[in-house]
Design a protein around this motif. Structure first.
Motif, PDB file in Angstrom:
ATOM      1  N   LEU A 177       0.940  -1.199  -0.103  1.00 22.62           N
ATOM      2  CA  LEU A 177      -0.023   0.094   0.062  1.00 22.62           C
ATOM      3  C   LEU A 177       0.867   1.172   0.005  1.00 22.62           C
ATOM      4  N   ARG A 178       2.101   1.210  -0.036  1.00 26.26           N
ATOM      5  CA  ARG A 178       3.087   2.331  -0.189  1.00 26.26           C
ATOM      6  C   ARG A 178       2.849   3.029  -1.471  1.00 26.26           C
ATOM      7  N   PRO A 179       3.088   4.448  -1.705  1.00 24.31           N
ATOM      8  CA  PRO A 179       2.589   5.110  -2.809  1.00 24.31           C
ATOM      9  C   PRO A 179       3.795   4.731  -3.824  1.00 24.31           C
ATOM     10  N   GLY A 180       3.328   4.600  -5.264  1.00 28.11           N
ATOM     11  CA  GLY A 180       4.247   3.860  -6.203  1.00 28.11           C
ATOM     12  C   GLY A 180       4.339   2.512  -6.321  1.00 28.11           C
ATOM     13  N   TYR A 181       3.893   1.662  -5.384  1.00 26.72           N
ATOM     14  CA  TYR A 181       4.086   0.191  -5.473  1.00 26.72           C
ATOM     15  C   TYR A 181       3.184  -0.299  -6.781  1.00 26.72           C
ATOM     16  N   ASP A 182       3.911  -1.368  -7.435  1.00 28.14           N
ATOM     17  CA  ASP A 182       3.382  -1.659  -8.580  1.00 28.14           C
ATOM     18  C   ASP A 182       3.657  -3.085  -8.514  1.00 28.14           C
ATOM     19  N   HIS A 183       2.825  -4.011  -8.573  1.00 27.07           N
ATOM     20  CA  HIS A 183       3.402  -5.420  -8.337  1.00 27.07           C
ATOM     21  C   HIS A 183       3.786  -6.107  -9.695  1.00 27.07           C
ATOM     22  N   ARG A 184       3.553  -5.375 -10.753  1.00 27.93           N
ATOM     23  CA  ARG A 184       4.251  -5.879 -12.015  1.00 27.93           C
ATOM     24  C   ARG A 184       5.767  -5.598 -12.031  1.00 27.93           C
ATOM     25  N   ASN A 185       6.337  -4.983 -11.295  1.00 31.64           N
ATOM     26  CA  ASN A 185       7.716  -4.623 -11.267  1.00 31.64           C
ATOM     27  C   ASN A 185       8.419  -5.776 -10.828  1.00 31.64           C
ATOM     28  N   GLU A 186       7.769  -6.955  -9.724  1.00 31.40           N
ATOM     29  CA  GLU A 186       8.346  -7.939  -9.289  1.00 31.40           C
ATOM     30  C   GLU A 186       9.087  -8.884 -10.538  1.00 31.40           C
ATOM     31  N   PHE A 187       8.515  -8.877 -11.629  1.00 32.53           N
ATOM     32  CA  PHE A 187       9.036  -9.514 -12.951  1.00 32.53           C
ATOM     33  C   PHE A 187      10.445  -9.144 -12.954  1.00 32.53           C
ATOM     34  N   SER A 188      10.919  -8.178 -13.278  1.00 29.38           N
ATOM     35  CA  SER A 188      12.109  -7.600 -13.328  1.00 29.38           C
ATOM     36  C   SER A 188      13.139  -7.831 -12.273  1.00 29.38           C
ATOM     37  N   TYR A 189      12.444  -7.687 -11.035  1.00 35.17           N
ATOM     38  CA  TYR A 189      13.324  -8.046  -9.793  1.00 35.17           C
ATOM     39  C   TYR A 189      13.824  -9.325 -10.024  1.00 35.17           C
ATOM     40  N   GLY A 190      12.948 -10.252 -10.104  1.00 37.33           N
ATOM     41  CA  GLY A 190      13.094 -11.674 -10.022  1.00 37.33           C
ATOM     42  C   GLY A 190      13.918 -12.172 -11.051  1.00 37.33           C
ATOM     43  N   LEU A 191      13.739 -11.434 -12.547  1.00 37.67           N
ATOM     44  CA  LEU A 191      14.591 -11.891 -13.589  1.00 37.67           C
ATOM     45  C   LEU A 191      16.195 -11.680 -13.351  1.00 37.67           C
ATOM     46  N   GLU A 192      16.385 -10.260 -12.666  1.00 38.43           N
ATOM     47  CA  GLU A 192      17.615  -9.897 -12.388  1.00 38.43           C
ATOM     48  C   GLU A 192      18.393 -10.868 -11.445  1.00 38.43           C
ATOM     49  N   LEU A 193      17.611 -11.494 -10.393  1.00 39.76           N
ATOM     50  CA  LEU A 193      18.158 -12.443  -9.592  1.00 39.76           C
ATOM     51  C   LEU A 193      18.731 -13.470 -10.217  1.00 39.76           C
ATOM     52  N   ILE A 194      17.904 -13.976 -11.207  1.00 38.94           N
ATOM     53  CA  ILE A 194      18.113 -15.304 -12.011  1.00 38.94           C
ATOM     54  C   ILE A 194      19.663 -15.084 -12.886  1.00 38.94           C
ATOM     55  N   LEU A 195      19.465 -13.954 -13.752  1.00 41.65           N
ATOM     56  CA  LEU A 195      20.500 -13.719 -14.565  1.00 41.65           C
ATOM     57  C   LEU A 195      21.854 -13.391 -13.561  1.00 41.65           C
ATOM     58  N   ASP A 196      21.735 -12.711 -12.393  1.00 36.09           N
ATOM     59  CA  ASP A 196      22.886 -12.591 -11.814  1.00 36.09           C
ATOM     60  C   ASP A 196      23.487 -14.038 -11.131  1.00 36.09           C
ATOM     61  N   THR A 197      22.773 -14.965 -10.972  1.00 37.20           N
ATOM     62  CA  THR A 197      23.041 -16.508 -10.704  1.00 37.20           C
ATOM     63  C   THR A 197      23.671 -17.084 -11.943  1.00 37.20           C
ATOM     64  N   LEU A 198      22.828 -17.077 -12.947  1.00 37.53           N
ATOM     65  CA  LEU A 198      23.619 -17.407 -14.252  1.00 37.53           C
ATOM     66  C   LEU A 198      24.848 -17.157 -14.501  1.00 37.53           C
ATOM     67  N   GLU A 199      25.154 -15.770 -14.354  1.00 40.06           N
ATOM     68  CA  GLU A 199      26.321 -15.088 -14.808  1.00 40.06           C
ATOM     69  C   GLU A 199      27.326 -15.689 -13.898  1.00 40.06           C
ATOM     70  N   ALA A 200      27.149 -15.944 -12.368  1.00 38.88           N
ATOM     71  CA  ALA A 200      28.118 -16.429 -11.334  1.00 38.88           C
ATOM     72  C   ALA A 200      28.512 -17.981 -11.854  1.00 38.88           C
ATOM     73  N   ARG A 201      27.296 -18.731 -12.170  1.00 39.81           N
ATOM     74  CA  ARG A 201      27.591 -19.936 -12.605  1.00 39.81           C
ATOM     75  C   ARG A 201      28.386 -19.869 -14.003  1.00 39.81           C
ATOM     76  N   ARG A 202      28.130 -19.222 -14.665  1.00 41.76           N
ATOM     77  CA  ARG A 202      28.729 -19.082 -16.225  1.00 41.76           C
ATOM     78  C   ARG A 202      30.584 -18.807 -16.054  1.00 41.76           C
ATOM     79  N   THR A 203      30.781 -17.969 -15.148  1.00 43.40           N
ATOM     80  CA  THR A 203      32.213 -17.454 -14.888  1.00 43.40           C
ATOM     81  C   THR A 203      32.677 -18.413 -13.938  1.00 43.40           C
ATOM     82  N   SER A 204      32.212 -19.417 -13.380  1.00 41.95           N
ATOM     83  CA  SER A 204      32.920 -20.476 -12.590  1.00 41.95           C
ATOM     84  C   SER A 204      32.659 -21.813 -13.054  1.00 41.95           C
ATOM     85  N   GLN A 205      32.151 -22.209 -14.202  1.00 43.19           N
ATOM     86  CA  GLN A 205      31.982 -23.352 -14.532  1.00 43.19           C
ATOM     87  C   GLN A 205      33.277 -23.971 -15.168  1.00 43.19           C
TER      88      GLN A 205
END
Length: 205
Positions: A177-205
């Protein structure tokens, strides 16, 4: 296939019968058989049309993450318009040319970025599961935009025993209920977590 997609957009996959597609085109059902042999052919066609609408990632971009991020956001946009396609995307035994090009392009970006073949397979499975799950969840929510959140979340907060459910009450009152909250932005946040993890795995494989 546009007529079949319009039928499905209104009534889901179950509505996509030969008769209804013919009605959408303004022709007799029997005449449709001159163009497609059966409903399976229509399903193959609409799946290929949905894949064709999703942005192809390209290895011309400097960063594999940019390419995969663009493709993921495009897939979310397309599937949000055609959420009925979620259950069909990977179910067809006769994938069309757009479908094959799409899968090849995604694999190409990952392989040329240095992912091993097993890691590329893991990455595609993870990203596609995330996109599909988010679109499915989003299409089921009782709210479509930020204005709806206040009505829905506020109504829940008003009628729930906040003292018995303090963490949920906190989430609603101090986050949703905070001003400016948009539940649709959760997609970008989750996607960045996945990409960060994949990048860490890519560089350590």
């Amino acid at each position: 296939m546009e007529a079949a997609i319009r039928v499905a957009d209104r009534g889901g996959v179950e509505a996509m019968t030969m008769r209804r597609v013919a009605q959408e085109l303004g022709v007799e059902a029997m005449s449709l058989y001159h163009h497609v042999p059966n409903k399976d052919a229509i399903l193959d066609g609409v799946v290929d049309a949905v894949f064709a609408a999703i942005e192809l990632p390209t290895t011309e971009r400097d960063d594999w993450r940019d390419a995969i991020r663009g493709r993921a956001c495009s897939a979310r946009t397309v599937l949000s318009r055609h959420s009925w396609a979620l259950g069909l995307m990977d179910s067809r035994r006769n994938p069309g040319p757009a479908t094959l090009r799409h899968h090849n392009a995604v694999l190409g970006v990952l392989r040329e970025a240095g992912f091993t073949l097993p890691m590329a397979a893991h990455a595609i499975s993870l990203i596609d599961s995330y996109i599909s799950g988010f679109v499915l969840q989003e299409s089921s929510l009782p709210m479509a935009n930020p204005d709806d959140v206040e009505d829905v979340a506020g109504g829940i907060l008003e009628h729930m025993p906040a003292d018995e459910l303090p963490y949920l009450a906190e989430m609603i009152a101090d986050h949703a209920l905070r001003p400016g909250y948009d539940h649709r932005n959760e997609f970008s946040y989750g996607l960045e977590l996945i990409l960060d993890t994949l990048e860490a795995r890519r560089t350590s494989q």
